[in-house]
Enzyme design. Structure first.
Site, PDB file in Angstrom:
ATOM      1  N   LYS A  51       5.077   1.920  -6.494  1.00 62.82           N
ATOM      2  CA  LYS A  51       3.877   2.190  -7.296  1.00 62.82           C
ATOM      3  C   LYS A  51       4.232   2.975  -8.554  1.00 62.82           C
ATOM      4  O   LYS A  51       3.782   2.639  -9.652  1.00 62.82           O
ATOM      5  CB  LYS A  51       2.836   2.948  -6.464  1.00 62.82           C
ATOM      6  N   SER A  67       2.188   7.507  -4.760  1.00 67.81           N
ATOM      7  CA  SER A  67       2.032   8.041  -3.416  1.00 67.81           C
ATOM      8  C   SER A  67       1.509   6.940  -2.509  1.00 67.81           C
ATOM      9  O   SER A  67       0.789   6.041  -2.955  1.00 67.81           O
ATOM     10  CB  SER A  67       1.067   9.235  -3.423  1.00 67.81           C
ATOM     11  N   ASP A  68       1.893   7.028  -1.248  1.00 68.62           N
ATOM     12  CA  ASP A  68       1.371   6.086  -0.273  1.00 68.62           C
ATOM     13  C   ASP A  68       1.361   6.773   1.085  1.00 68.62           C
ATOM     14  O   ASP A  68       2.155   7.690   1.334  1.00 68.62           O
ATOM     15  CB  ASP A  68       2.208   4.809  -0.200  1.00 68.62           C
ATOM     16  N   GLN A  69       0.468   6.323   1.936  1.00 65.99           N
ATOM     17  CA  GLN A  69       0.347   6.913   3.264  1.00 65.99           C
ATOM     18  C   GLN A  69       0.348   5.809   4.304  1.00 65.99           C
ATOM     19  O   GLN A  69      -0.358   4.809   4.160  1.00 65.99           O
ATOM     20  CB  GLN A  69      -0.931   7.726   3.377  1.00 65.99           C
TER      21      GLN A  69
END
Length: 191
Positions: A51, A67-69
Site C-alpha cells: 500500500k 498499514s494493514d491488519q
C-alpha cells in the site's frame, strides 16, 4: 516533506490526526488477496508495504504510510466481513477464542527510497457470545469494514474478556507508538 497516508480508512485518518501533523490521504490500489500458504503476519506486512509503495510511486518528496491488519486464529484469517451475515459468522467463530490481530505498518521515504516495516500484534480474548448478543451487536455497530467484525474502540469492547498488546491504537488500525518512532527516525519532530 509532506506526509501521505496510503489509506481511505476513517479509523486510520482519525488516529493519525492525533499526531497534529498535516497529511493527505490517497487510496492505494492494491490486491489484498492472500497468497497460497502465506502466513497471517506475513500477509499483514506485505499488504502494508505494498500500500505504501503503490502510493509512493505517485509522490515526490513524501513520507508515505501504509498499514494493514489481519486477524486470525491459527491459520484461519478473518478479514473485513462486508455483509451482516459474514459478520455474524466471524463473531460466532471467534466466540470464546483468542484472536491475534497483526497490525503492520510501513513507512516509505520517496526522497531516499528508505522503507521501514513494523508489526504490532494484539491478542484479543472474546468472551463466549450468545447468538442474540452477536445479532444485537452487529445491528447496533455495523462493523462491516473492520477485520474480525469487532470495534474495540466502540461497543465491540463489550464482546471481550481481555486484550493485550504494546499499543492500544494498533487494534484500531494504526499503531501510533511505532509510527511515531518511524517518523522521528525520518527527522519528523514529535511532539
Amino acid at each position: 516533506m509532506k506526509l501521505v497516508l496510503a489509506s481511505t480508512s476513517t479509523y486510520r485518518r482519525m488516529l493519525l490526526e492525533r499526531l497534529h501533523i498535516p497529511f493527505e490521504t490517497v487510496r492505494p490500489e492494491v490486491d489484498e488477496t492472500p497468497r497460497p500458504g502465506e502466513a497471517p503476519d506475513a500477509l499483514a506486512d506485505r499488504l502494508a508495504l505494498e500500500k505504501a509503495l503503490a502510493v509512493a510511486a505517485r509522490q515526490d518528496d513524501a513520507l508515505v504510510i501504509g498499514s494493514d491488519q489481519v486477524a486470525h486464529i491459527g491459520e484461519e484469517v478473518f478479514g473485513k466481513p462486508g455483509t451482516v451475515e459474514r459478520a455474524h459468522e466471524q463473531l460466532r467463530r471467534m466466540s470464546g477464542q483468542t484472536v491475534v490481530f497483526h497490525t503492520a505498518l510501513a513507512l516509505v521515504n520517496t526522497a531516499t527510497g528508505r522503507q521501514r516495516v513494523e508489526r504490532v500484534p494484539t491478542r484479543v480474548r472474546f468472551r463466549t457470545l450468545s447468538e442474540a448478543e452477536i445479532v444485537r451487536y452487529v445491528a447496533k455497530e455495523m462493523p462491516l469494514d473492520c477485520a474480525g467484525s469487532a470495534k474495540s474502540e466502540g461497543l465491540g469492547i463489550t464482546l471481550l474478556d481481555a486484550l493485550s498488546g504494546d499499543d492500544p491504537t494498533a487494534l484500531i488500525g494504526l499503531p501510533l507508538i511505532a509510527l511515531s518512532r518511524m517518523l522521528r527516525a525520518e527527522g519528523v519532530e514529535l511532539p
